[in-house]
Design an enzyme around this catalytic site. Sequence first.
Site, PDB file in Angstrom:
ATOM      1  N   GLY A 191       0.805  -1.224   0.000  1.00 27.68           N
ATOM      2  CA  GLY A 191       0.000   0.000   0.000  1.00 27.68           C
ATOM      3  C   GLY A 191       0.836   1.271   0.000  1.00 27.68           C
ATOM      4  CB  ALA A 192       1.719   3.699   1.591  1.00 25.46           C
ATOM      5  CG  MET A 193       8.257   2.330   2.903  1.00 29.30           C
ATOM      6  SD  MET A 193       8.069   1.014   4.153  1.00 29.30           S
ATOM      7  CE  MET A 193       9.160   1.633   5.422  1.00 29.30           C
ATOM      8  CD  GLU A 194       6.631   2.518   7.929  1.00 25.31           C
ATOM      9  OE1 GLU A 194       5.960   2.142   6.946  1.00 25.31           O
ATOM     10  OE2 GLU A 194       7.022   1.725   8.811  1.00 25.31           O
ATOM     11  CG  ASN A 195      10.369   5.283   2.760  1.00 27.98           C
ATOM     12  OD1 ASN A 195      10.760   4.192   3.115  1.00 27.98           O
ATOM     13  ND2 ASN A 195       9.608   5.482   1.703  1.00 27.98           N
ATOM     14  CD  GLU A 248       2.158   3.924   5.256  1.00 23.76           C
ATOM     15  OE1 GLU A 248       3.193   3.766   5.932  1.00 23.76           O
ATOM     16  OE2 GLU A 248       1.404   2.971   4.945  1.00 23.76           O
ATOM     17  CG  HIS A 279       4.209   3.705  10.411  1.00 27.83           C
ATOM     18  ND1 HIS A 279       4.322   2.824  11.458  1.00 27.83           N
ATOM     19  CD2 HIS A 279       3.679   2.991   9.379  1.00 27.83           C
ATOM     20  CE1 HIS A 279       3.879   1.626  11.072  1.00 27.83           C
ATOM     21  NE2 HIS A 279       3.467   1.708   9.826  1.00 27.83           N
TER      22      HIS A 279
END
Length: 874
Positions: A266-270, A303, A306
């Site tokens: 879905g997505a990434m919290e970088n 995200e 996070h």
Amino acid sequence: MAEQPTMNQPTAKYRSDYQSPDFTITDILLEFDLQDTATRVVAVHKVKRLNPEATSLVLDGDDLTLVRVEVDGQAWTDFTEGESTLTINQLPETCELLIETEINPEANTLLEGLYKSGGAFCTQCEAEGFRRITYYLDRPDVLARFTTKVIADKAAYPFLMSNGNRIDSGELDNGRHWVLWEDPFPKPSYLFALVAGDFDVLRDQYTTVSGRNVALEIYVDKGNLDRAEYAMTSLINSMKWDEARFGLEYDLDIYMIVAVDFFNMGAMENKGLNVFNSKFVLANPKTATDTDYQGIEAVIGHEYFHNWTGNRVTCRDWFQLSLKEGLTVFRDQEFSSDLGSRPVNRINNVRIMRGPQFAEDRGPMSHPIRPEKVIEMNNFYTLTVYEKGSEVIRMMHTLLGEAKFQAGMKLYFERHDGTAATCDDFVAAMEDASGISLERFRRWYSQAGTPVVNVETEYLADSNRYRVTVKQHTPPTPGQEDKLPLHIPFDIELYNPQGEVIALQCNGKPVHHVLDITDAEHVFEFENVTEQPVISMLREFSAPVILEYDYSDAELTFLMVHARNEFARWDAGQMLLAKYIKQNVANVQQGEAFALPSEVIDAFRGVLLDADLDPAFIAEMLTLPSENEIAGWYKTVDVDAIHQVVGELENTFAREMQDEFSAIYHSLTQAAYSVDHDAMAKRALRNTCLAYLANTDQGNALVESQYQASDNMTDTMAAMAAANNAQLACRAAQMADFSEKWTHDGLVMDKWFMLQGKNPADNALSNVRETMKHAAFSLKNPNRTRSLVASFCGMNPVRFHAKDGSGYQFLTEILTELNTSNPQVASRLIEPFLKYRQYDEARQALMRAELERLSQLDNLAKDLYEKVQKALDL
Ligand code: B3K
Ligand code: ZN
């Protein structure tokens, strides 16, 4: 195992083997010279030895070409390259270590590490993707300050981004340019991100509660700017909500979100630079449904949240994943519930628990929310870690109450901000801040499987007492035969025949409505109960358990009307439906006719006509459990009987309530489309009515006219889904029209692919095979693959489980291809095979044969290996 000689044996890691690192990296300076097939990465690390005994630094690396190694400015030759390691020997206690590697982003079909999505470079590092960029201590307990220089061709890649703040930039002579980014917050490598490309940007800004200005930037493919607004609104809402509810403020000067089309999840919290699947960013009324809008709000929130739960406090090791994921899911669920309808959100979360999460608990991959053994970490981003993990946090919230829970959060941040923590650390903070013992509660972290809570009641008229006997047990799961009793918060309410709440009292003292179930058996005797009551239990789904209680129809229809909270009313409706679905499945199996008492229909009619209820809630009440959820009620699943019964139930409701559905459908016609709760709620109910009416004589005409008249994707898709499900005459023309209109837009076409996958027609599989030739389809794109292939294999049980095994052969073909190109996606798709033991012998044998074929594959990826060997019990 001996009889499976070709199955290679990747090694497993165990939680109990955790050891702190021998070395750490405090700072890393990365320089990327971006080229499609040969990107150079120079990494300069400040290395510090932590364990005085350690002689060698062992770095992780996959698919890298090593160019050079230097230590403190000198070429270094004392190293060895292993298959996925680089061991550097004889390092001083502290040093500056330079490693140069070359990677090929264009050939990276795994979408892990640095890869190309469309024309842009982007990264995905969680869980262990950073090692595909450079050799590194790729583990979450090594926290370093990252400075990143990105160099690329200026015309093709005008935007160069990485984590933190942009501190410098410049031009080079050969048409190339560079940007330097610095992230002041030490972080593990899995939070690293880099993006380079040409985008349209939506800019806004947010002033935090303490008055700091944050630049907000959403990057989308050129031409998509008109689809980014809702994501921006959701981001701003998330920032506000986290300040108001959790007292948490954003910490950098910039927050960037980039939407890409090729993304495994879905997505990434970088940190400071979220990378999103475009599905969770792009929306306008013409392209996205209400459900898409809700998904965007939830994922943008998730995200963002996070940043504190995951980034500021991260995980010590990957076994602790639920520390950040369970908690962050809890936070995003609360966000959606505070902004929208709490009951509707709760209902949908519980559907996921009772459907796919309980199914995971029953299958060979069953694991506790904190797993003990992992072969491929990517296989553990599961419903158990995420959704059940969130339920575990929610139980603590129920036990402590909001104020003490927030005190626990505060203490957790005081103790662990800037560090890598464990699930035990979290529970300890909750316990210490609240003074409430969570000793037995901790078992939720180590025990797998779905507990069963069995209840018996007895009304003792002579003494005005109501006796409630609560028993719990958790069935064995692979590798965990014996289970211990858990601490279960069990929320109940008693009603008198007038529907009034009876105050709970035991031994002369008031009793809280959340009972603490901590042993295998408890008996409660409630006093001053002057009439036979009706009991409402597991209110709000107060624990992720299966409730067993023999309710009468009269009690359930009573609760559908009188239970004080909407969730309990919905739950009573579900129990009533479950009873008659089970009964009719048995009828069908015995060649008897489908039957439904008029009282059941009247109970649902009553809900439909209740003008005081939120239309969105009515829509949920009238939504039947999915065929997959129903399958979970059986030891041996009869897909055909279940499919038939669901169809007959739909037809019966449609026939018996046709006038009401029709009247409501026509009364809810809307003027202009808007994305707010009231408008969405009305559309939800109206389209639920349409789905039923599709099964009546007026169905084709109504669906056709809704499709023609619709000016928004919600109503368009509702018409198409109704036509697909009821196989209406208008279906073919609609599908053709839609495909013609949207072929250029993969994201919109996903909705169409999904309908092809779920098509109940006999020839569904040949249609799916045909559809794979569609211009907009590609197995290389995870969204396309999930929309078509996963919907067929996972959501069209009666066609996937065709008796001739054709559905199974199809899945093996796809898995064989994805095993090399994208094993992470393959590993999601294989799920339906893992449940093979729940089918009749003939189907079991066919599925088992496919699993065995897969096990023989050369180079079977770790992702599939782990699941196949568990399913086959090797
Ligand atoms: N943390 C990521 C998921 C990473 C999955 C790696 N296979 C997104 C999220 O949960 O927010
Ligand atoms: Zn997450």
